[in-house]
Design a protein around this motif. Structure first.
Motif, mmCIF file in Angstrom:
data_model
loop_
_atom_site.group_PDB
_atom_site.id
_atom_site.type_symbol
_atom_site.label_atom_id
_atom_site.label_comp_id
_atom_site.label_asym_id
_atom_site.label_seq_id
_atom_site.Cartn_x
_atom_site.Cartn_y
_atom_site.Cartn_z
ATOM 1 N N GLY A 19 145.240 -41.781 92.157
ATOM 2 C CA GLY A 19 145.787 -42.155 90.852
ATOM 3 C C GLY A 19 146.486 -41.011 90.148
ATOM 4 N N ILE A 20 146.974 -40.056 90.941
ATOM 5 C CA ILE A 20 147.589 -38.867 90.344
ATOM 6 C C ILE A 20 148.877 -39.220 89.593
ATOM 7 N N HIS A 21 149.426 -40.386 89.903
ATOM 8 C CA HIS A 21 150.704 -40.821 89.332
ATOM 9 C C HIS A 21 150.555 -41.711 88.103
ATOM 10 N N ILE A 22 149.331 -42.123 87.796
ATOM 11 C CA ILE A 22 149.122 -43.079 86.711
ATOM 12 C C ILE A 22 149.119 -42.368 85.364
ATOM 13 N N GLY A 23 150.114 -42.688 84.547
ATOM 14 C CA GLY A 23 150.216 -42.062 83.239
ATOM 15 C C GLY A 23 149.544 -42.869 82.154
ATOM 16 N N THR A 24 150.066 -42.758 80.955
ATOM 17 C CA THR A 24 149.507 -43.451 79.793
ATOM 18 C C THR A 24 150.540 -44.438 79.251
ATOM 19 N N HIS A 25 150.228 -45.046 78.119
ATOM 20 C CA HIS A 25 151.185 -45.950 77.475
ATOM 21 C C HIS A 25 152.183 -45.198 76.598
ATOM 22 N N VAL A 26 152.044 -43.883 76.582
ATOM 23 C CA VAL A 26 152.913 -43.057 75.738
ATOM 24 C C VAL A 26 153.789 -42.159 76.608
ATOM 25 N N LYS A 27 155.057 -42.044 76.233
ATOM 26 C CA LYS A 27 155.994 -41.169 76.944
ATOM 27 C C LYS A 27 156.588 -40.190 75.948
ATOM 28 N N THR A 28 156.430 -38.890 76.211
ATOM 29 C CA THR A 28 157.060 -37.892 75.337
ATOM 30 C C THR A 28 158.415 -37.505 75.907
ATOM 31 N N LYS A 29 159.213 -36.925 75.058
ATOM 32 C CA LYS A 29 160.542 -36.469 75.477
ATOM 33 C C LYS A 29 160.420 -35.438 76.604
ATOM 34 N N ASP A 30 159.425 -34.547 76.500
ATOM 35 C CA ASP A 30 159.241 -33.500 77.506
ATOM 36 C C ASP A 30 158.934 -34.060 78.888
ATOM 37 N N MET A 31 158.242 -35.206 78.919
ATOM 38 C CA MET A 31 157.794 -35.760 80.201
ATOM 39 C C MET A 31 158.729 -36.817 80.771
ATOM 40 N N LYS A 32 159.746 -37.183 80.016
ATOM 41 C CA LYS A 32 160.692 -38.216 80.470
ATOM 42 C C LYS A 32 161.282 -37.927 81.856
ATOM 43 N N PRO A 158 153.465 -32.472 86.648
ATOM 44 C CA PRO A 158 153.179 -33.809 86.118
ATOM 45 C C PRO A 158 152.065 -34.507 86.900
ATOM 46 N N ILE A 159 150.934 -34.743 86.233
ATOM 47 C CA ILE A 159 149.840 -35.500 86.866
ATOM 48 C C ILE A 159 149.068 -36.292 85.805
ATOM 49 N N ASN A 160 148.276 -37.204 86.281
ATOM 50 C CA ASN A 160 147.280 -37.878 85.465
ATOM 51 C C ASN A 160 146.161 -36.852 85.216
ATOM 52 N N ASN A 161 146.196 -36.202 84.056
ATOM 53 C CA ASN A 161 145.223 -35.133 83.808
ATOM 54 C C ASN A 161 143.959 -35.622 83.108
ATOM 55 N N LYS A 162 143.744 -36.943 83.150
ATOM 56 C CA LYS A 162 142.545 -37.523 82.551
ATOM 57 C C LYS A 162 141.601 -38.127 83.599
ATOM 58 N N GLY A 163 142.089 -38.290 84.829
ATOM 59 C CA GLY A 163 141.278 -38.888 85.880
ATOM 60 C C GLY A 163 140.587 -37.840 86.732
ATOM 61 N N LYS A 164 139.311 -38.045 87.025
ATOM 62 C CA LYS A 164 138.586 -37.011 87.776
ATOM 63 C C LYS A 164 139.077 -36.897 89.217
ATOM 64 N N LYS A 165 139.463 -38.007 89.820
ATOM 65 C CA LYS A 165 139.980 -37.933 91.200
ATOM 66 C C LYS A 165 141.356 -37.253 91.224
ATOM 67 N N ALA A 166 142.164 -37.555 90.231
ATOM 68 C CA ALA A 166 143.497 -36.948 90.154
ATOM 69 C C ALA A 166 143.401 -35.441 89.930
ATOM 70 N N LEU A 167 142.526 -35.022 89.037
ATOM 71 C CA LEU A 167 142.362 -33.586 88.766
ATOM 72 C C LEU A 167 141.795 -32.858 89.982
ATOM 73 N N ALA A 168 140.825 -33.489 90.631
ATOM 74 C CA ALA A 168 140.245 -32.880 91.834
ATOM 75 C C ALA A 168 141.316 -32.677 92.896
ATOM 76 N N LEU A 169 142.119 -33.703 93.124
ATOM 77 C CA LEU A 169 143.155 -33.611 94.153
ATOM 78 C C LEU A 169 144.210 -32.564 93.782
ATOM 79 N N ALA A 170 144.630 -32.556 92.528
ATOM 80 C CA ALA A 170 145.662 -31.603 92.097
ATOM 81 C C ALA A 170 145.193 -30.161 92.294
#
Length: 208
Positions: A19-32, A158-170
Motif C-alpha cells: 500500500g505504499i502508493h495509497i494516499g489520502t483524500h487531500v492533495k497539496t500543490k507540492d505533491m501534485k 512520495p509514499i503512504n507515510n501513515k501505513g505500517k507496511k508501507a513505512l516498513a517497506l520504504a
C-alpha cells in the motif's frame, strides 16, 4: 506511469501489496507531481515509479555522508521500528517519539545532535525537526504523503507515510540501497534482515 524501461528496485506487486502508493483524500500543490490518479472513492494514488526513483536518489545522497552524521526521525509510532532498523543497519542516529526542541540548535541540551543530513518520516508530525534542520542549514529528505507540504525539504520520497507496511517497506528498500551505494552490499544482494523485522509491532510500542 513512467516508462517501463527502468527496472524497479523491487517488483511493482510488492510495492502495491504494501500500500505504499495509497494516499489520502487531500492533495497539496507540492505533491501534485507525484500523483498518478484519483480513485473513485476520492483517494489520491501515488506513482510508485517516482517513489522508486526518489529512493534511489535518496540512497546516493545518504551514502555520501558519514553514517553517524545522518539522523532519521519519526514522531509516528508506525515509524519507530523502521527508523530504528534503518539506523542500526546503516549507522545513522535514530530519534523516535517526541523530538525535544533544541536538539539541533541548543548545544547545552544533553540530547544535542549535529547531523549533516536529516530524514523525516512525516514532515507534519516531524515539523520541529524540519524547522530546526532548516534553521541550521541541514539538508532534509522527507517521506511525503499526498497531503504533505514540502517546506524546507531538499528531496521528497512520495509514499503512504501513515501505513505500517508501507513505512516498513520504504525503510527496508532505502536501507538496502544505501548499503549497496556504499559498497557494503553487492549491487544485487539483499539485506540480511527480513522486511518483517522492519514492520511496527504496535503492541510493543504502546509501552514506549
Amino acid at each position: 506511469m513512467a516508462s517501463e524501461a527502468v527496472e524497479l528496485l523491487i517488483p511493482i506487486e510488492v510495492y502495491l501489496a504494501a500500500g505504499i502508493h495509497i494516499g489520502t483524500h487531500v492533495k497539496t500543490k507540492d505533491m501534485k507531481p507525484y500523483i498518478y490518479r484519483v480513485r473513485p472513492d476520492g483517494l489520491y494514488v501515488l506513482d510508485v515509479r517516482k517513489t522508486d526513483e526518489k529512493i534511489r536518489i535518496a540512497a546516493k545522497m545518504i551514502a555520501r555522508y558519514p553514517p553517524n552524521k545522518v539522523v532519521a526521525v519519526s514522531a509516528r509510532q508506525y515509524g519507530f521500528r523502521p527508523v530504528e532498523k534503518f539506523c542500526s543497519l546503516t549507522g545513522a542516529i535514530p530519534v523516535t517519539g517526541r523530538f525535544i526542541p533544541g536538539t539541533f540548535t541548543n548545544p547545552k541540551l544533553p540530547t544535542y545532535l549535529e547531523p549533516e543530513l536529516l530524514i523525516v518520516t512525516d514532515p507534519r508530525a516531524d515539523r520541529q525537526a524540519v524547522l530546526e534542520a532548516a534553521e541550521v542549514g541541514i539538508p532534509i529528505i522527507g517521506f511525503c504523503d499526498t497531503d504533505n507540504r514540502a517546506d524546507f525539504l531538499d528531496l521528497i520520497i512520495p509514499i503512504n507515510n501513515k501505513g505500517k507496511k508501507a513505512l516498513a517497506l520504504a525503510y527496508w528498500i532505502l536501507t538496502r540501497q544505501v548499503l549497496r551505494e556504499r559498497g557494503e552490499l553487492a549491487p544485487t544482494a539483499d539485506l540480511p534482515v527480513s522486511l518483517d523485522e522492519f514492520e511496527s509491532k504496535l503492541e510493543e510500542e504502546r509501552a514506549v
